[in-house]
Design a protein around this motif. Structure first.
Motif, mmCIF file in Angstrom:
data_model
loop_
_atom_site.group_PDB
_atom_site.id
_atom_site.type_symbol
_atom_site.label_atom_id
_atom_site.label_comp_id
_atom_site.label_asym_id
_atom_site.label_seq_id
_atom_site.Cartn_x
_atom_site.Cartn_y
_atom_site.Cartn_z
ATOM 1 N N GLU A 67 0.909 -0.641 -0.170
ATOM 2 C CA GLU A 67 0.309 0.135 0.129
ATOM 3 C C GLU A 67 0.963 1.254 -0.459
ATOM 4 O O GLU A 67 0.366 2.239 -0.372
ATOM 5 C CB GLU A 67 -0.909 -0.074 1.433
ATOM 6 N N ASP A 68 2.047 0.612 0.777
ATOM 7 C CA ASP A 68 3.014 2.374 0.754
ATOM 8 C C ASP A 68 3.653 2.523 -0.538
ATOM 9 O O ASP A 68 4.223 3.418 -1.413
ATOM 10 C CB ASP A 68 3.477 2.244 2.173
ATOM 11 N N LEU A 69 4.159 1.150 -0.973
ATOM 12 C CA LEU A 69 5.239 0.686 -2.199
ATOM 13 C C LEU A 69 4.590 1.344 -3.422
ATOM 14 O O LEU A 69 5.175 1.960 -4.344
ATOM 15 C CB LEU A 69 6.018 -0.247 -2.516
ATOM 16 N N ARG A 70 3.218 1.196 -3.274
ATOM 17 C CA ARG A 70 2.318 1.628 -4.555
ATOM 18 C C ARG A 70 2.611 3.233 -5.321
ATOM 19 O O ARG A 70 2.217 3.667 -5.784
ATOM 20 C CB ARG A 70 0.810 1.292 -4.990
ATOM 21 N N GLN A 71 2.264 3.888 -3.751
ATOM 22 C CA GLN A 71 2.815 5.569 -3.586
ATOM 23 C C GLN A 71 3.424 6.305 -4.559
ATOM 24 O O GLN A 71 3.539 7.637 -4.614
ATOM 25 C CB GLN A 71 1.824 5.844 -2.722
ATOM 26 N N VAL A 72 4.656 5.514 -4.403
ATOM 27 C CA VAL A 72 6.075 5.826 -4.387
ATOM 28 C C VAL A 72 6.238 6.128 -6.272
ATOM 29 O O VAL A 72 5.811 5.587 -6.740
ATOM 30 C CB VAL A 72 7.349 4.995 -4.658
ATOM 31 N N ASP A 73 6.085 7.597 -6.550
ATOM 32 C CA ASP A 73 7.028 8.554 -8.161
ATOM 33 C C ASP A 73 8.164 7.391 -8.335
ATOM 34 O O ASP A 73 9.142 7.775 -8.280
ATOM 35 C CB ASP A 73 7.028 9.093 -7.909
#
Length: 234
Positions: A68-74
């Motif tokens: 959930e956190d990784l998928r937010q990373v640009d």
């Protein structure tokens, strides 16, 4: 010689991003290459490094972060990391092969290969001849042979192995062998060793592509697949 887009079309688009793979699969090339790791919550994530420092300026470790956190990373140009499941979905209806590198050392140990097989099985691709596993790890190669023996397995030899493994002993019974461009030029006799196909990385200059083609390389990994298409006589 078969052209493989290394980390997708990474010479033009953010590496290992959905855009890089989509653009690579618009080309009449043999296949794509990706790297996978496990997130803290067990998702099979498409990423090369253990951390996000290089691609996103983020010191976070993939193995210590939830999806959930990784998928937010640009990871560049508004692109975001994605899952192996999603990459396999992109391949639907495409002729392209995929070369999946399981990254080691990993705190997840043998779980990575097992989860890779699980994702392939769920996608209905476990027995698909377009699937290839590549790795620098003999242990990883042996695990795949044990749990999914029909998957093509390419062992990537490190450059220093030419000194410490001169006979080129195959400790994991691979079905193909990889080597760097540097080693291939220093030891061209290792191309096609043991009668196995050779996977060569990472070749981006037209003159090196032509050299690889004329010296019997079977699969050429490149960040510049369009350059390869123009450079190599297919």
């Amino acid at each position: 010689m078969k052209i493989v887009a290394h980390r997708g079309y990474s010479g033009k688009y953010p590496e290992l991003s959905p855009l890089a793979f989509a653009k690579a699969m618009e080309l009449p090339i043999h296949g794509i290459e990706c790297d996978i790791r496990l997130s803290r919550d067990g998702k099979v994530v498409v990423n090369h490094d253990a951390t996000l420092e290089r691609v996103a300026g983020n010191p976070g470790h993939i193995a210590e972060m939830d999806w959930e956190d990784l998928r937010q990373v640009d990871i560049g140009e508004g692109q975001h990391m994605f899952l192996l499941d999603e990459l396999l979905e992109m391949m639907e209806g495409k002729p392209h092969h995929i070369y999946i590198e399981t990254k080691h050392p990993s705190p997840n140990g043998e779980k990575l290969e097992q989860e890779m097989v699980n994702r392939l099985r769920l996608a209905g691709l476990l027995d698909d001849p377009r699937i290839h596993m590549i790795s620098f790890s003999h242990k990883a190669m042996r695990r795949i042979r044990s749990i999914a023996p029909d998957i093509d397995r390419i062992y990537l030899r490190r450059d220093w192995e030419r000194h410490f493994n001169r006979p080129d002993i195959l400790l994991s019974r691979p079905t193909g062998l990889g080597m760097s461009l540097l080693r291939a030029k220093m030891q061209p006799s290792a191309i096609g060793a043991h009668g196995l196909p050779t996977y060569l990385w990472t070749v981006d200059r037209p003159e090196d592509m032509k050299w690889a083609w004329s010296n019997g390389v079977d699969m050429l990994a490149t960040n510049q697949p369009e350059v390869a298409l123009h450079a190599i006589e297919l």
